[in-house]
Design a protein around this motif. Structure first.
Motif, short mmCIF file in Angstrom:
data_model
loop_
_atom_site.label_atom_id
_atom_site.label_comp_id
_atom_site.label_asym_id
_atom_site.label_seq_id
_atom_site.Cartn_x
_atom_site.Cartn_y
_atom_site.Cartn_z
N UNK A 20 0.80 -1.23 0.00
CA UNK A 20 0.00 0.00 0.00
C UNK A 20 0.84 1.29 0.00
N UNK A 21 1.95 1.35 0.74
CA UNK A 21 2.74 2.59 0.69
C UNK A 21 3.29 2.92 -0.69
N UNK A 22 3.37 1.93 -1.58
CA UNK A 22 3.91 2.14 -2.92
C UNK A 22 2.84 2.29 -4.00
N UNK A 23 1.58 2.14 -3.65
CA UNK A 23 0.48 2.21 -4.62
C UNK A 23 -0.12 3.60 -4.61
N UNK A 24 0.57 4.55 -5.14
CA UNK A 24 0.07 5.92 -5.17
C UNK A 24 0.30 6.62 -3.85
N UNK A 25 -0.30 7.79 -3.72
CA UNK A 25 -0.05 8.62 -2.54
C UNK A 25 -1.18 8.56 -1.52
N UNK A 26 -2.31 7.97 -1.87
CA UNK A 26 -3.48 8.03 -0.98
C UNK A 26 -3.21 7.37 0.37
N UNK A 27 -2.52 6.22 0.38
CA UNK A 27 -2.28 5.52 1.64
C UNK A 27 -1.31 6.30 2.52
N UNK A 28 -0.24 6.81 1.93
CA UNK A 28 0.72 7.60 2.70
C UNK A 28 0.08 8.88 3.22
N UNK A 29 -0.83 9.47 2.45
CA UNK A 29 -1.56 10.65 2.91
C UNK A 29 -2.45 10.29 4.10
N UNK A 30 -3.05 9.11 4.03
CA UNK A 30 -3.90 8.64 5.13
C UNK A 30 -3.07 8.47 6.40
N UNK A 31 -1.91 7.85 6.27
CA UNK A 31 -1.02 7.66 7.44
C UNK A 31 -0.57 9.02 7.98
N UNK A 32 -0.23 9.95 7.08
CA UNK A 32 0.22 11.29 7.50
C UNK A 32 -0.88 12.06 8.20
N UNK A 33 -2.14 11.74 7.90
CA UNK A 33 -3.26 12.44 8.52
C UNK A 33 -3.58 11.90 9.92
N UNK A 34 -3.01 10.76 10.28
CA UNK A 34 -3.25 10.18 11.60
C UNK A 34 -2.57 11.01 12.68
N UNK A 35 -3.06 10.93 13.90
CA UNK A 35 -2.35 11.59 15.01
C UNK A 35 -0.92 11.03 15.12
#
Length: 131
Positions: A20-35
């Motif tokens: 998931x971290x390598x499949x586009x930016x959506x997952x990394x953005x989701x992780x970055x949005x976490x506390x």
């Protein structure tokens, strides 16, 4: 010993931490949005044994499957503590299998990756010579 939980756990670990971290930016953005505390937890659970324990515990609760079916019936002398202890022990065994499976897959993947990189380097050299 049953391997269903471990196989599902290896697949989940690969999906969440390797793919998931390598499949586009959506997952990394989701992780970055976490506390920040949850971001730290995600980074720390990259360890397939650590995550494997919690994945095993969760999958056991969701499916009712046991990695070690002998733990399904705790000894009578353990009383009410028997089942939680057996869930914990089963999750440890599942985490160990997830860790071992992850290591085996990475060990098998290294020669494949090296062969691919070698082929790509040879193709680049051939392209440069032809030009």
């Amino acid at each position: 010993m049953d391997f269903e939980l471990a196989l599902m756990g290896i697949a989940l670990h690969m999906l969440i931490w390797d793919k998931l971290p390598n499949w586009g930016t959506w997952f990394n953005s989701l992780i970055a949005a976490l506390p920040p505390s949850l971001q730290t937890l995600y980074r720390q659970w990259n360890c397939s044994y650590c995550a494997g324990f919690w994945i095993g515990l969760t999958l056991h609760g969701m499916t009712g499957l046991w990695t070690l079916p002998a733990l399904a019936t705790p000894p009578a002398y353990m009383g009410a503590l028997g089942m939680p202890v057996n869930w914990f022990l089963d999750a440890l065994a599942t985490g160990t299998l997830i860790y071992a499976g992850n290591m085996v897959l990475k060990a098998l993947g290294l020669p494949v990756l090296q062969a691919r990189l070698t082929r790509e380097a040879e193709a680049r050299k051939a392209t440069l010579r032809a030009a």
